[in-house]
Each structure stands twice: as C-alpha cells, then as structure tokens.
Design an enzyme around this catalytic site. Sequence first.
Site, PDB file in Angstrom:
ATOM      1  N   ARG A 101       0.785  -1.234   0.000  1.00  0.00           N
ATOM      2  CA  ARG A 101       0.000   0.000   0.000  1.00  0.00           C
ATOM      3  C   ARG A 101       0.814   1.279   0.000  1.00  0.00           C
ATOM      4  O   ARG A 101       1.897   1.336   0.582  1.00  0.00           O
ATOM      5  CB  ARG A 101      -0.939   0.008   1.217  1.00  0.00           C
ATOM      6  CG  ARG A 101      -2.020  -1.049   1.103  1.00  0.00           C
ATOM      7  CD  ARG A 101      -2.893  -1.138   2.331  1.00  0.00           C
ATOM      8  NE  ARG A 101      -3.925  -2.151   2.112  1.00  0.00           N
ATOM      9  CZ  ARG A 101      -3.720  -3.467   2.235  1.00  0.00           C
ATOM     10  NH1 ARG A 101      -2.536  -3.914   2.602  1.00  0.00           N
ATOM     11  NH2 ARG A 101      -4.673  -4.319   1.974  1.00  0.00           N
ATOM     12  N   HIS A 126      -0.909  -2.494  -4.537  1.00  0.00           N
ATOM     13  CA  HIS A 126      -0.285  -3.351  -5.548  1.00  0.00           C
ATOM     14  C   HIS A 126      -0.221  -2.726  -6.949  1.00  0.00           C
ATOM     15  O   HIS A 126      -0.547  -3.364  -7.950  1.00  0.00           O
ATOM     16  CB  HIS A 126      -1.027  -4.692  -5.615  1.00  0.00           C
ATOM     17  CG  HIS A 126      -0.870  -5.531  -4.387  1.00  0.00           C
ATOM     18  ND1 HIS A 126       0.244  -5.496  -3.580  1.00  0.00           N
ATOM     19  CD2 HIS A 126      -1.705  -6.456  -3.811  1.00  0.00           C
ATOM     20  CE1 HIS A 126       0.098  -6.354  -2.582  1.00  0.00           C
ATOM     21  NE2 HIS A 126      -1.061  -6.946  -2.679  1.00  0.00           N
ATOM     22  N   HIS A 200       3.803 -12.645  -5.317  1.00  0.00           N
ATOM     23  CA  HIS A 200       2.677 -12.782  -4.387  1.00  0.00           C
ATOM     24  C   HIS A 200       2.130 -14.214  -4.373  1.00  0.00           C
ATOM     25  O   HIS A 200       0.917 -14.430  -4.398  1.00  0.00           O
ATOM     26  CB  HIS A 200       1.582 -11.784  -4.766  1.00  0.00           C
ATOM     27  CG  HIS A 200       0.698 -11.370  -3.634  1.00  0.00           C
ATOM     28  ND1 HIS A 200       0.068 -12.271  -2.811  1.00  0.00           N
ATOM     29  CD2 HIS A 200       0.352 -10.142  -3.184  1.00  0.00           C
ATOM     30  CE1 HIS A 200      -0.643 -11.602  -1.915  1.00  0.00           C
ATOM     31  NE2 HIS A 200      -0.486 -10.310  -2.106  1.00  0.00           N
ATOM     32  N   ASP A 273      -1.556  -9.840   8.491  1.00  0.00           N
ATOM     33  CA  ASP A 273      -1.393  -9.106   7.233  1.00  0.00           C
ATOM     34  C   ASP A 273      -0.425  -7.968   7.535  1.00  0.00           C
ATOM     35  O   ASP A 273      -0.787  -6.801   7.490  1.00  0.00           O
ATOM     36  CB  ASP A 273      -2.755  -8.582   6.740  1.00  0.00           C
ATOM     37  CG  ASP A 273      -2.682  -8.063   5.309  1.00  0.00           C
ATOM     38  OD1 ASP A 273      -1.559  -8.002   4.759  1.00  0.00           O
ATOM     39  OD2 ASP A 273      -3.742  -7.708   4.753  1.00  0.00           O
ATOM     40  N   GLU A 338       5.817 -12.252   1.274  1.00  0.00           N
ATOM     41  CA  GLU A 338       6.191 -11.380   0.165  1.00  0.00           C
ATOM     42  C   GLU A 338       7.360 -10.491   0.577  1.00  0.00           C
ATOM     43  O   GLU A 338       7.166  -9.504   1.277  1.00  0.00           O
ATOM     44  CB  GLU A 338       5.002 -10.501  -0.216  1.00  0.00           C
ATOM     45  CG  GLU A 338       3.697 -11.241  -0.416  1.00  0.00           C
ATOM     46  CD  GLU A 338       2.478 -10.361  -0.078  1.00  0.00           C
ATOM     47  OE1 GLU A 338       2.356  -9.255  -0.600  1.00  0.00           O
ATOM     48  OE2 GLU A 338       1.646 -10.797   0.749  1.00  0.00           O
TER      49      GLU A 338
HETATM   50  C1  GLA Z   1      -1.247  -8.178   0.401  1.00  0.00           C
HETATM   51  C2  GLA Z   1      -1.959  -7.240   1.299  1.00  0.00           C
HETATM   52  C3  GLA Z   1      -3.274  -7.810   1.710  1.00  0.00           C
HETATM   53  C4  GLA Z   1      -4.107  -8.168   0.495  1.00  0.00           C
HETATM   54  C5  GLA Z   1      -3.313  -9.098  -0.390  1.00  0.00           C
HETATM   55  C6  GLA Z   1      -4.019  -9.383  -1.698  1.00  0.00           C
HETATM   56  O1  GLA Z   1      -0.742  -9.258   1.093  1.00  0.00           O
HETATM   57  O2  GLA Z   1      -1.195  -6.880   2.430  1.00  0.00           O
HETATM   58  O3  GLA Z   1      -3.954  -6.886   2.523  1.00  0.00           O
HETATM   59  O4  GLA Z   1      -4.468  -7.028  -0.209  1.00  0.00           O
HETATM   60  O5  GLA Z   1      -2.077  -8.553  -0.691  1.00  0.00           O
HETATM   61  O6  GLA Z   1      -5.331  -9.732  -1.540  1.00  0.00           O
END
Ligand code: GLA
Length: 373
Positions: A101, A126, A200, A273, A338
């Site tokens: 983000r 992304h 990813h 996350d 990632e």
């Molecule tokens: C990343 C983001 C998540 C989500 C995924 C895709 O990992 O941090 O919040 O958006 O990508 O769905």
Amino acid sequence: MKTARLAAACLTLFTTAANAATATRGEFGALADGTKIEAVTLANDKGMSARIITLGATLQAVIVPDKNGRKEDVTLGYDKAQDYLTRPNYFGVSVGRYANRIAKASFVLDGKTYKLAANDGPNSLHGGTRGFDKRVWTIENVTSGPDARVTLSYISADGEEGFPGQLRATVTYTLNEQNELQVDYGATTSKPTVVNLTNHAYFNLSGNAARDVMGHLVTLKAERFTPVDPTLIPTGERRPVAGTPFDFRKPTAIGARIRDASNAQLRIGRGYDHNFIVDGKAGDMRTAAIVEDPVSGRVMEVRATAPGIQFYTGNFMDGTYFGKNNRAYRQGDALCLEPGTFPNAPNNPGFPSARLNPGQAYFNSMVFAFRTR
Ligand code: GLA
C-alpha cells in the site's frame, strides 16, 4: 573409430546429467480479448517443477514432492489466464510498480505530488488499477541445464498508473537440482521513481490445497514488525514481537494465536497481514522464514535480500474464488510471504527507501527452497 564412438557416448551421458533441469515453452490459452498467453515450465530431476505464465509474470504452479514422494501443487491459482483478470487475488503474480500500500494513494518525490488510483479504500494497493500483475510480460530468455531458467520483462511507461519514469522491470525464475526456486526482480528507470517488486505466491504445503494452513508451523526471522492503522498502513512504529502473537521466532502453528481478539493488530488485519522486519542486513540473502506442514512433511524456507517480508494469511478469501482443481478458496487456505521494502515507504522517511534513480539498478531476490522431513 571405436574410441570416438565411446567418447561421443560419454559426452552424451555427461551432457544429459549436466543438463538435468529443463525449461519448456508452451501455451496457456488466451485472454477474453484473444491475447495469447504463454507458459514456461521449469522442471528438475527431483520431481519439482514450476510453471510461469506471461500474464503478470505469474508463478502459476509449483509442484513439490511430499515426504512419500507424492508430487502436488503447493500454490493457489487459476487454470485459466482470464481468471487472473476477472477474479483478481494476486495469486502468484509479480506485483508492481509498488507492491502493497501507498497511503491516501499519493506520494511526494522531489517536491512534486504524484496521484495514484485509490483501489483499496483510501489507499493505493499493488500498483493500482492495472498493475504489473495485469500486464502481459515478454519472454526474454529460456535456458535449460544445469539450472532451468526463464527471464521475462515488462516496460512500464512514464506516468503509467501515476508513477513517474519509464521503468524497465525484469524477473528471472531459476529452478536448480536442490529444489530451490530463485526469483530475481530487477528494474531501471528513466526518471527518479519509487519501486517495490515482489512475488505474491499463496502457499499451501498440504498439496493441492487439501487442508487449510492453520496447522502449518511458521518461523519468521524477525525481532520486530510494523503495526498498522485501520486501513493497513504502517504507523511508522517498529514494534518488538516478543510477548505478542507476532512472535514467530520459534516454529509456531499459524492457527495457535490468530483468533486472539485481545490483540488489536490481529483484529485490524483479520489475522496476519503485516510487514515483518527481517533480521540481518538488507541486501544480503538471508533466511527470512521457514514453513513446515507436519502432515505432508513438506518444508519451505524463504531466503530474501529485502528489508521486510509481508506475512499474509489469505484473510480476504471468502469462498467465492474457485481455483485450480475446482477448489473454492477460503480464509486461511494459504499464506503469503512477500519479500519487499516496507508498505508506504514512499511516504515514510524513517523506512528503507523505495526510491530508484536513473543509472541505478534495483534488485529484489528471493529463494523458495523445498525439502521434506
Ligand atoms: C497483500 C496485502 C493484503 C491483500 C493481499 C491481496 O498481502 O497486504 O492486505 O491485499 O495482498 O489480496
């Protein structure tokens, strides 16, 4: 004459052994608009293979033997190329120009404000509306033996998705005989810009996503992580993991603490996350994570050069995505690791820089190494 024939036979034998890992180019259907998508399959002598498709330079499948030698797919994804566009989930894709983000979909570089598409609440996610995952990459090179390798490239125009500078991005996938899949991202730019390229892949070591990943044991080589605000933007804090459900310094089942509603960070993320700050020196290839599925015996080690690694437990999957083998994917059916720079680094001077200048070579390398026990 006889000697010559023997020598030739020996040479053939030697070459075959030395050229064990193969890269094979093939087709992967077409998009709804008719655009043909190609695939390259890397395969070694140990029963491991990986398929990469030109749409999004996506890692479409990774087949790995379990402890009994059973070869199964350890990634989520789609059988049809078009599904990657119509049911986007970033399964195995190459993410860019900026993975994760950017707050309020804007950033300032050298005094100029750049506006991006807000495609995740108020934020950019992304790479925007049509990031690198939704572009068709060009196959530059395919080589077999001793390692199998494919290099793909994508040229992102100056101003595409709001980012400055023409960016030439490359990715090389390499499979060796040690069951290691290395992924090397590179980029150069025509003007100062920001860049964060990563893969990813959604991993599920049970094989063909037979079970969810809550029983997978995860080790993260991270003393600290970056907590987030309610829109999943890091607050800037580097918080020690000690004494929190974010402490994965010892192998711990994903499901052990994921439902701990007393933890505000788990509530915000609907699970994990979060960006973990990988111990050791960024730029050096070092172990960032180890994942083990005790049932299949598959173990995956992730090595990375990046300063951070986003650990995501598929929290947004809600059973409406039907993937490979006609399987509906639900929350907790996979984990993503990632490697990259930190989310929202372009707006946070305290984070490792995401800036790339003309004349500089960006790189982000990672290895997904498989074994069994
Ligand atoms: C990343 C983001 C998540 C989500 C995924 C895709 O990992 O941090 O919040 O958006 O990508 O769905």
